[in-house]
Design an enzyme around this catalytic site. Structure first.
Site, PDB file in Angstrom:
ATOM      1  N   LYS A   3       0.999  -1.316  -0.084  1.00  0.00           N
ATOM      2  CA  LYS A   3      -0.022   0.379  -0.219  1.00  0.00           C
ATOM      3  C   LYS A   3       0.465   1.414  -0.012  1.00  0.00           C
ATOM      4  CE  LYS A   3      -3.767  -2.308   1.937  1.00  0.00           C
ATOM      5  NZ  LYS A   3      -3.025  -3.898   1.663  1.00  0.00           N
TER       6      LYS A   3
ATOM      7  N   LYS B 239      -7.870   1.261   4.971  1.00  0.00           N
ATOM      8  CA  LYS B 239      -7.238  -0.014   5.988  1.00  0.00           C
ATOM      9  C   LYS B 239      -6.067   0.068   6.018  1.00  0.00           C
ATOM     10  CE  LYS B 239      -5.920   0.789   0.632  1.00  0.00           C
ATOM     11  NZ  LYS B 239      -6.390   0.853  -0.234  1.00  0.00           N
TER      12      LYS B 239
ATOM     13  N   ARG C 272      -7.783  -4.766 -12.129  1.00  0.00           N
ATOM     14  CA  ARG C 272      -6.730  -5.622 -11.623  1.00  0.00           C
ATOM     15  C   ARG C 272      -5.530  -5.258 -13.096  1.00  0.00           C
ATOM     16  NH1 ARG C 272      -4.202  -8.663  -7.932  1.00  0.00           N
ATOM     17  NH2 ARG C 272      -4.380  -6.730  -6.235  1.00  0.00           N
TER      18      ARG C 272
ATOM     19  N   ARG D 200     -13.556  -5.795 -11.574  1.00  0.00           N
ATOM     20  CA  ARG D 200     -13.855  -6.417 -10.446  1.00  0.00           C
ATOM     21  C   ARG D 200     -14.608  -5.746  -9.273  1.00  0.00           C
ATOM     22  NH1 ARG D 200      -8.026  -7.546  -7.212  1.00  0.00           N
ATOM     23  NH2 ARG D 200      -8.095  -4.958  -7.551  1.00  0.00           N
TER      24      ARG D 200
ATOM     25  N   ARG E 233     -15.792  -3.137  -1.177  1.00  0.00           N
ATOM     26  CA  ARG E 233     -14.690  -3.361  -1.706  1.00  0.00           C
ATOM     27  C   ARG E 233     -15.428  -4.563  -2.981  1.00  0.00           C
ATOM     28  NH1 ARG E 233     -14.126  -6.924   4.556  1.00  0.00           N
ATOM     29  NH2 ARG E 233     -16.258  -7.137   3.249  1.00  0.00           N
TER      30      ARG E 233
ATOM     31  N   ASP F  99      -3.268  -2.024  -9.279  1.00  0.00           N
ATOM     32  CA  ASP F  99      -4.734  -1.749  -8.553  1.00  0.00           C
ATOM     33  C   ASP F  99      -5.737  -0.331  -8.977  1.00  0.00           C
ATOM     34  OD1 ASP F  99      -5.496  -4.918  -7.689  1.00  0.00           O
ATOM     35  OD2 ASP F  99      -5.531  -3.951  -5.767  1.00  0.00           O
TER      36      ASP F  99
ATOM     37  N   GLU G 268      -3.051   0.727  -4.843  1.00  0.00           N
ATOM     38  CA  GLU G 268      -2.296  -0.724  -5.048  1.00  0.00           C
ATOM     39  C   GLU G 268      -1.084  -0.905  -5.910  1.00  0.00           C
ATOM     40  OE1 GLU G 268      -4.372  -3.732  -2.635  1.00  0.00           O
ATOM     41  OE2 GLU G 268      -5.016  -2.379  -0.839  1.00  0.00           O
TER      42      GLU G 268
ATOM     43  N   ASN H 163       0.306  -4.539  -5.925  1.00  0.00           N
ATOM     44  CA  ASN H 163       0.966  -5.685  -5.131  1.00  0.00           C
ATOM     45  C   ASN H 163       1.667  -6.524  -5.870  1.00  0.00           C
ATOM     46  OD1 ASN H 163      -2.197  -5.918  -3.521  1.00  0.00           O
ATOM     47  ND2 ASN H 163      -2.150  -5.171  -5.968  1.00  0.00           N
TER      48      ASN H 163
END
Length: 318
Positions: free
Chosen positions: A126, A161, A211, A226, A234, A274, A282, A284
């Site tokens: 993050k 978060k 993503r 998504r 979420r 993301d 984000e 990842n």
């Protein structure tokens, strides 16, 4: 020469073979006749100057379930392997960090570890996004309730978060006029004991969270969009989101250009960023997912592209 691949990951029984990106990588490695060895973090140890591991040879069954079949167990010097994939899921705890120290020893001794262990250790997924403020919405990182409260007051609608969460766990939408605001801030920071990230809520969140997978800093041309369930913040598939494929927009590609150059410098061969609306949220790098879904939807073989890149960059055998 047959490639000897080690993969450090969670127990094989934990794999959802229909969704797991690591499984896609192993399928492609087996297709190339690579010898595959499974290791868990607990199987690794440093003995004098060598990192050793209790390795299990594995093969993937050709039945419809695509099950993994374990073979012989041997004690391997990890530097006798040709390449290692570090694909252990969080939690990102001290044991994870110790594993990166051992794997960094292996990497420095000549066997490439993907992704680079030092980058896995040093770049929180993050916080890594905050290196690109031109790509993000306003944010604050703190465990101080006053600083977080001021941020919520300024931006009215925010997302908060923990820095170590995954799959949408413990993600809160906090509004400045929510009577539970202080309770949420106390809960998510564990009364000031846990640092969190707060971001301005992106209005387009209901349209979905993309993503985007990057291999050696270059994006796969389709993203996994998504879409959150009705009434849900979420979009994670683990939280009931639904998925579809979308082509990358010009803005997506611009974000990838900014991020990709840094990922290459950090030796992050495989990442998943993301993007919500026009904004990066984000980056990842521990065990990004999305390969299986995009492969099915777009008739791709992303793992093949990844292994091609690994062969080109890391496996120059005489």
């Amino acid at each position: 020469m047959t490639i000897r691949l080690g993969v450090v990951m969670d127990p094989l029984g934990n794999l959802n073979v229909h969704k797991d990106s690591t499984f896609a990588m192993l399928l492609e490695a087996q297709h190339r006749n690579w010898n595959i060895f499974h290791l868990q973090s607990s199987d690794l140890y440093l003995s004098d100057t060598a990192v050793m591991g209790k390795a299990t040879s594995i093969s993937l069954q050709s039945d419809p379930a695509h099950r993994i079949k374990p073979g012989d167990q041997t004690i391997e010097d990890l530097n006798e392997l040709d390449v290692i994939l570090m694909r252990k899921d969080p939690p990102f705890d001290m044991e994870y960090i110790y594993t990166t120290y051992l794997l960094e020893h292996v990497h420095q001794s000549g066997t490439p570890v993907i992704n680079h262990p030092a980058s896995l250790r040093n770049a929180n997924e993050k916080l890594l996004a905050t290196r690109f403020p031109e790509c993000t919405v306003p944010f604050v990182v703190s465990r101080n309730r006053g600083a977080l409260g001021d941020f919520v007051d300024e931006y009215k609608k925010t997302v908060i978060k923990p820095l170590d969460s995954m799959a949408g766990d413990s993600v809160f939408c906090v509004r400045h006029d929510d009577p539970n605001r202080n309770v949420i801030l106390e809960t998510v920071t564990r009364h000031g004991a846990q640092t969190v990230m707060a971001q301005k809520l992106i209005a387009d969140y209901q349209k979905g969270d993309k993503r985007i997978l990057l291999i050696d800093g270059e994006p796969v041309p389709h993203a996994l969009l998504r879409i959150p369930a009705q009434g849900e913040l979420r979009a994670n598939l683990a939280k009931g989101g639904t998925a579809q494929s979308v082509a990358l927009t010009q803005r997506d590609r611009w974000i990838c250009e900014q991020v990709g150059a840094e990922l290459k410098t950090m030796q992050i061969d495989f990442a998943g960023i993301d993007v919500i609306g026009d904004y990066l949220t984000e980056i990842n790098i521990t065990s990004p997912t999305g390969i299986r879904e995009l492969d099915r939807m777009c008739n791709l073989n992303i793992a093949a592209t990844l292994l091609d890149s690994i062969e080109k960059r890391h496996l120059h055998h005489p």
